[in-house]
Design an enzyme around this catalytic site. Sequence first.
Site, short mmCIF file in Angstrom:
data_model
loop_
_atom_site.label_atom_id
_atom_site.label_comp_id
_atom_site.label_asym_id
_atom_site.label_seq_id
_atom_site.Cartn_x
_atom_site.Cartn_y
_atom_site.Cartn_z
N LYS A 188 -14.12 -2.90 8.98
CA LYS A 188 -14.45 -3.73 7.82
C LYS A 188 -13.48 -4.91 7.71
CE LYS A 188 -10.86 -2.15 5.28
NZ LYS A 188 -9.85 -2.89 4.50
N SER A 246 -9.74 0.29 -1.78
CA SER A 246 -8.55 0.49 -2.62
C SER A 246 -7.54 -0.62 -2.40
CB SER A 246 -7.90 1.84 -2.28
OG SER A 246 -7.79 2.00 -0.87
N TRP A 254 0.82 -1.21 0.00
CA TRP A 254 0.00 0.00 0.00
C TRP A 254 0.86 1.26 0.00
CZ3 TRP A 254 -3.73 1.95 -2.09
CH2 TRP A 254 -4.63 2.87 -1.55
N ARG A 282 -6.10 -9.50 2.09
CA ARG A 282 -5.37 -10.43 2.97
C ARG A 282 -6.23 -10.87 4.15
NH1 ARG A 282 -0.50 -6.49 4.76
NH2 ARG A 282 -0.61 -6.10 2.52
#
Length: 349
Positions: free
Chosen positions: A192, A139, A12, A256
């Site tokens: 989430k 994203s 990221w 993941r």
Amino acid sequence: MSSITVFGAGSWGTALSIVLADNGHDVLLWGRSEAAAEEINDRHTNGKYLPGISLPETLEATTDLEKAAAHGEILLLVVPTKAMRDVLKELNTLLDRPVLMVHASKGIEPDTYLRVSQIIEEEISPEKRRAVVVLSGPSHAEEVSLRQPTTVTSSSLDTEAAEEVQDLFMNQHFRVYTNPDLTGVEIGGSLKNIIALGAGMTSGLGYGDNAKAALMTRGLAEIARLGMKLGANPLTFAGLSGLGDLIVTCTSVHSRNWRAGNMIGKGKSINEVLDEMGMVVEGIRTTKAAYQLAGREGVEMPITKGLYDVLFNEKPPHEAVEELMGRVKKREVEDLKLGETDPLNRLEP
């Protein structure tokens, strides 16, 4: 053009560095691995985290924290939540000027129950930070690095700072909205990951789309209940950092957290999963923090509790599902009155 240091050379952090470099900014990427830094500088790749992706030649990497701290007028933190406090402590000793602090990490700290922005405020002296901004939303790094269409949210208590970050990242591939609800954006982005673990677990158990839809819908309800108890705007959970992030994390092979849950559902232990993946799975740590926080706040979160029991009390996943399905009957929502401002707050657990 702005000088920006990105802390965290994983998938990221590297993907966000690509966006910033594409936009013409002077970007320095900091990580702990000398081999990874040399690869980024010499071959313009980060094969461990983004295989097959060519990085912009203007992007440079370093393992020197002092150099990294000195470089940026804007510091973008993309390190795992469990490492965030230690990195910030080091940075606070090195900073000699006020900088804009931005973070793109998703998680809640166990025991303190603090969001990442709150950890930043604790560890970085007020005179060394202009503002704190979070960048969050649906994203996956793999798709961002391929410059595929992505939308995220920039949130801060400082509207001008949120808009400044919006301008830094916006391009034809990466669209950024602003949202003043810092609490809601961070809670949605963090919790989430818990539901994504559960979604992966249901697939690992052999359940189908019905179970996934139920888990995501009821998961969003309990995320919203806790978020609003902490002062979040209910509409945030219908947006990019709520529903949007939930969809992408619960349905994609890139997630993941989903992959970890899937392996647990198939019978592997947490330690086996973490060893096999070789990456941080934020949802595991966040499950513990959210379970503790819900208890403190008196908010019922049955899905979170069920996952907590699987992860930390060695309850078999199928037993946790049976307990969730066998709970006493409920209404989905209470009667709503026209013009009510907090309908999500009436979603029963």
